[in-house]
Motif scaffolding. Structure first.
Motif, PDB file in Angstrom:
ATOM      1  N   SER A 190     -18.902  38.153 -40.389  1.00  0.00           N
ATOM      2  CA  SER A 190     -19.081  37.940 -38.952  1.00  0.00           C
ATOM      3  C   SER A 190     -19.678  39.154 -38.288  1.00  0.00           C
ATOM      4  N   ALA A 191     -19.297  40.326 -38.742  1.00  0.00           N
ATOM      5  CA  ALA A 191     -19.807  41.555 -38.135  1.00  0.00           C
ATOM      6  C   ALA A 191     -21.310  41.669 -38.297  1.00  0.00           C
ATOM      7  N   GLN A 192     -21.865  41.035 -39.334  1.00  0.00           N
ATOM      8  CA  GLN A 192     -23.294  41.143 -39.579  1.00  0.00           C
ATOM      9  C   GLN A 192     -24.079  39.940 -39.056  1.00  0.00           C
ATOM     10  N   ARG A 193     -23.460  38.762 -39.110  1.00  0.00           N
ATOM     11  CA  ARG A 193     -24.219  37.540 -38.868  1.00  0.00           C
ATOM     12  C   ARG A 193     -23.923  36.875 -37.523  1.00  0.00           C
ATOM     13  N   LEU A 194     -22.712  37.043 -37.022  1.00  0.00           N
ATOM     14  CA  LEU A 194     -22.348  36.345 -35.793  1.00  0.00           C
ATOM     15  C   LEU A 194     -22.427  37.305 -34.623  1.00  0.00           C
ATOM     16  N   ALA A 195     -23.570  37.383 -34.016  1.00  0.00           N
ATOM     17  CA  ALA A 195     -23.792  38.349 -32.953  1.00  0.00           C
ATOM     18  C   ALA A 195     -22.961  38.044 -31.717  1.00  0.00           C
ATOM     19  N   LYS A 196     -22.592  36.771 -31.535  1.00  0.00           N
ATOM     20  CA  LYS A 196     -21.834  36.407 -30.346  1.00  0.00           C
ATOM     21  C   LYS A 196     -20.367  36.831 -30.409  1.00  0.00           C
ATOM     22  N   VAL A 197     -19.881  37.119 -31.620  1.00  0.00           N
ATOM     23  CA  VAL A 197     -18.490  37.551 -31.772  1.00  0.00           C
ATOM     24  C   VAL A 197     -18.379  39.001 -31.339  1.00  0.00           C
ATOM     25  N   PRO A 198     -17.492  39.308 -30.377  1.00  0.00           N
ATOM     26  CA  PRO A 198     -17.345  40.702 -29.933  1.00  0.00           C
ATOM     27  C   PRO A 198     -16.998  41.615 -31.098  1.00  0.00           C
ATOM     28  N   ARG A 199     -17.696  42.705 -31.189  1.00  0.00           N
ATOM     29  CA  ARG A 199     -17.466  43.637 -32.299  1.00  0.00           C
ATOM     30  C   ARG A 199     -16.042  44.168 -32.297  1.00  0.00           C
ATOM     31  N   SER A 200     -15.469  44.395 -31.141  1.00  0.00           N
ATOM     32  CA  SER A 200     -14.096  44.895 -31.069  1.00  0.00           C
ATOM     33  C   SER A 200     -13.111  43.904 -31.647  1.00  0.00           C
ATOM     34  N   ALA A 201     -13.371  42.613 -31.423  1.00  0.00           N
ATOM     35  CA  ALA A 201     -12.486  41.580 -31.981  1.00  0.00           C
ATOM     36  C   ALA A 201     -12.586  41.545 -33.500  1.00  0.00           C
ATOM     37  N   VAL A 202     -13.832  41.661 -33.983  1.00  0.00           N
ATOM     38  CA  VAL A 202     -14.051  41.657 -35.429  1.00  0.00           C
ATOM     39  C   VAL A 202     -13.312  42.816 -36.087  1.00  0.00           C
ATOM     40  N   VAL A 203     -13.491  44.012 -35.511  1.00  0.00           N
ATOM     41  CA  VAL A 203     -12.849  45.196 -36.077  1.00  0.00           C
ATOM     42  C   VAL A 203     -11.339  45.101 -35.956  1.00  0.00           C
ATOM     43  N   GLY A 204     -10.850  44.605 -34.828  1.00  0.00           N
ATOM     44  CA  GLY A 204      -9.404  44.483 -34.628  1.00  0.00           C
ATOM     45  C   GLY A 204      -8.753  43.563 -35.645  1.00  0.00           C
ATOM     46  N   ILE A 205      -9.396  42.409 -35.888  1.00  0.00           N
ATOM     47  CA  ILE A 205      -8.869  41.491 -36.908  1.00  0.00           C
ATOM     48  C   ILE A 205      -8.889  42.154 -38.273  1.00  0.00           C
ATOM     49  N   GLY A 206      -9.927  42.934 -38.530  1.00  0.00           N
ATOM     50  CA  GLY A 206     -10.011  43.637 -39.806  1.00  0.00           C
ATOM     51  C   GLY A 206      -8.877  44.609 -40.010  1.00  0.00           C
ATOM     52  N   TRP A 207      -8.530  45.348 -38.958  1.00  0.00           N
ATOM     53  CA  TRP A 207      -7.417  46.293 -39.096  1.00  0.00           C
ATOM     54  C   TRP A 207      -6.090  45.576 -39.363  1.00  0.00           C
ATOM     55  N   VAL A 208      -5.899  44.432 -38.676  1.00  0.00           N
ATOM     56  CA  VAL A 208      -4.661  43.671 -38.891  1.00  0.00           C
ATOM     57  C   VAL A 208      -4.572  43.169 -40.324  1.00  0.00           C
ATOM     58  N   THR A 209      -5.687  42.637 -40.847  1.00  0.00           N
ATOM     59  CA  THR A 209      -5.669  42.150 -42.226  1.00  0.00           C
ATOM     60  C   THR A 209      -5.494  43.298 -43.224  1.00  0.00           C
ATOM     61  N   ALA A 210      -6.050  44.465 -42.899  1.00  0.00           N
ATOM     62  CA  ALA A 210      -5.839  45.632 -43.763  1.00  0.00           C
ATOM     63  C   ALA A 210      -4.356  45.983 -43.818  1.00  0.00           C
ATOM     64  N   ALA A 211      -3.680  45.858 -42.666  1.00  0.00           N
ATOM     65  CA  ALA A 211      -2.237  46.111 -42.644  1.00  0.00           C
ATOM     66  C   ALA A 211      -1.501  45.093 -43.501  1.00  0.00           C
ATOM     67  N   GLY A 212      -1.949  43.836 -43.479  1.00  0.00           N
ATOM     68  CA  GLY A 212      -1.314  42.813 -44.309  1.00  0.00           C
ATOM     69  C   GLY A 212      -1.445  43.116 -45.789  1.00  0.00           C
ATOM     70  N   ILE A 213      -2.605  43.587 -46.209  1.00  0.00           N
ATOM     71  CA  ILE A 213      -2.794  43.969 -47.612  1.00  0.00           C
ATOM     72  C   ILE A 213      -1.920  45.165 -47.961  1.00  0.00           C
ATOM     73  N   ALA A 214      -1.775  46.105 -47.019  1.00  0.00           N
ATOM     74  CA  ALA A 214      -0.940  47.289 -47.265  1.00  0.00           C
ATOM     75  C   ALA A 214       0.521  46.908 -47.452  1.00  0.00           C
ATOM     76  N   VAL A 215       0.986  45.890 -46.724  1.00  0.00           N
ATOM     77  CA  VAL A 215       2.365  45.416 -46.897  1.00  0.00           C
ATOM     78  C   VAL A 215       2.588  44.980 -48.345  1.00  0.00           C
ATOM     79  N   GLN A 216       1.679  44.154 -48.836  1.00  0.00           N
ATOM     80  CA  GLN A 216       1.792  43.670 -50.214  1.00  0.00           C
ATOM     81  C   GLN A 216       1.687  44.815 -51.219  1.00  0.00           C
ATOM     82  N   ALA A 217       0.789  45.758 -50.968  1.00  0.00           N
ATOM     83  CA  ALA A 217       0.610  46.874 -51.893  1.00  0.00           C
ATOM     84  C   ALA A 217       1.888  47.694 -52.019  1.00  0.00           C
TER      85      ALA A 217
END
Length: 483
Positions: free
Chosen positions: A87-114
């Motif tokens: 989405s960060a590369q292809r969906l220009a209409k998606v706010p970049r801050s939202a894209v990055v924010g969701i990414g950080w949350v999912t990174a936290a989810g992976i860290a929980v499992q790790a």
């Protein structure tokens, strides 16, 4: 020390590679310090939640349920990271801050499992066996710190290597995510089977068994992906200018860029080599169970006994022997001087334990260790019954020779599971046949008898004492000449 380091590699390296590639995809050259610290904070929160979840799961007595749930959460998080990166590369209409924010949350989810995976892997490995500072504690803490530093470096190296090539970063992120999804998917299926939420079938059991063997290899594939990213980056490095008349400032900048790329490539190679060597050493050597030293084959003499000179076994080393009984059992036994050369007391024992079975014993330095339970045996006690001591073997000693009767070794066949192919005799008909292909067999007084057909088998069952006595006497005599 090695157990902690290897557990960290399996748990956190996939997270580090994906975090570095995600940074490269969503930010590239525009990454700022604030964005990096947000990622660090998200991962730190995830690690803390993973530790809390592990402790809570233990308190609730449901580690399998939590492990399965977190594996599912991590799998969803991986898919989100891939989708968000695209989405960060292809969906220009998606706010970049939202894209990055969701990414950080999912990174936290992976860290929980790790973190949950890491704590589960080292649950049987205490930092120290005592409450005081000691070498074991220092080494284990050092392993954790070293692993933390290398994994943190991996994030930076992946970002640096992939930030100028988002297509490559996206492709490698997908491959890395797919490998990790395979690992977590296997954990999900296994957890559902253990929780009886999924019907147990032979196909599912077979899948879990095969996947469990392959899952530890996923990290090698992920390290190979990281190496590939670094190699591509290095192959596109600036070249040394050949035009002597070129602008000196431009030339110096170019040389500085070349040196910088070389340093980064060396960093990638060093970090990946360290991780790969650590894993290979663990998987190919350190994690393998200890193996028994070769056993010297022995045969009985014409009197039905085995005689071993004391002079050959009084050096304090474990001397292992093997005797094949009349029914094909390979019986191992060993001799060892329990004291020293001036006070020779030979322990004569089966290479088996009443508690742990026939895994056997090994010698490390001056210690005798049970392979099955890793208990150190007090050497002067070898030859005495009880505990994890090897089973005593009846023998006679005259100061110069140890004499062991074949009948004593035949009785010890019940302690051993290994059976080799030999020619045996039907105790009723006298027919010769092979023990491993005999159509009928019957155990009597701890010994296996083999039969060529149902008639002799039924006769023996009806009156075993009638046939067994003479047969055993013949077997001992024959055995002494055959071996």
């Amino acid at each position: 020390m090695l157990a902690y380091l290897v557990a960290m590699v399996h748990a956190f390296v996939p997270m580090a590679i994906m975090a570095g590639l995600f940074l490269a995809l969503v930010a590239g050259k525009g990454t700022n310090v604030k964005g990096v610290w947000i990622l660090v904070a998200a991962i730190a929160i995830g690690l803390a939640l993973g530790a809390f979840s592990y402790r809570f799961a233990l308190d609730q007595g449901s580690p399998i349920g939590f492990r399965t749930f977190l594996a599912g959460l991590a799998t969803v998080s991986v898919f989100l990271i891939v989708i968000v990166s695209a989405s960060a590369q292809r969906l220009a209409k998606v706010p970049r801050s939202a894209v990055v924010g969701i990414g950080w949350v999912t990174a936290a989810g992976i860290a929980v499992q790790a973190m949950f995976t890491f704590l589960t892997a080292v649950s049987g490995q205490g930092l120290s066996v005592t409450s005081v500072l000691n070498t074991e504690l220092i080494l284990n803490i050092g392993a954790i710190l070293a692993g933390t530093v290398v994994i943190a470096i991996m994030v930076a190296l992946m970002f640096r290597s992939a930030r100028d090539n988002r297509v490559l970063a996206g492709a490698i992120l997908i491959v890395t995510a797919a490998l990790q999804t395979f690992v977590w998917g296997n954990g999900i299926v296994l957890g559902l089977l253990q929780l009886q939420l999924l019907e147990v079938t032979s196909g599912r059991i077979s899948f879990v068994a095969k996947a469990s063997e392959l899952a530890p290899l996923a990290v090698y594939g992920q390290l190979a992906c990281a190496l590939f990213v670094g190699a591509v980056r290095f192959s596109r490095r600036p070249r040394t200018p050949t035009d002597i008349a070129a602008n000196r400032i431009a030339r110096r900048k170019r040389l500085a860029a070349i040196l910088a790329e070389r340093r980064w490539w060396r960093g990638v190679a060093a970090a990946l080599s360290f991780l790969a060597v650590t894993l290979l050493y663990h998987d190919l050597y350190a994690s393998l169970p200890p193996s028994l030293s070769p056993a010297q084959a022995v045969a009985a003499d014409e009197t039905g006994a085995i005689r071993i000179p004391v002079e050959t076994v009084k050096d304090g080393n474990l001397h292992r022997f093997a005797y094949v009984t009349s029914d094909g059992h390979r019986v191992r036994f060993f001799l060892i001087n329990r004291y020293d050369a001036e006070h020779v007391k030979i322990g004569v024992v089966f290479d088996a334990c009443m508690i742990c079975g026939d895994d056997g014993y090994i010698q490390r330095g001056g210690e005798i260790i049970c392979i099955a339970c890793n208990v150190r045996i007090f050497v002067p006690s070898i030859g005495k019954p009880g505990g994890c001591n090897p089973v005593p073997l009846e023998h006679e000693a005259d100061g110069e020779t140890i004499t062991i009767k074949v009948s004593s070794l035949e009785k010890g066949a019940k302690y051993f599971s290994e059976v080799v192919e030999i020619e045996v005799e039907d105790p009723v008909t006298g027919a010769r046949l092979l023990n491993l292909t005999a159509p009928h067999q019957y155990e009597y007084k701890g010994r296996m008898f083999y039969f060529g057909g149902p008639e002799s088998y039924e006769k023996f069952k009806g009156d075993p004492e009638r046939y067994a006595g003479d047969f055993m006497a013949r077997a001992y005599r024959v055995q002494g000449h055959q071996q």
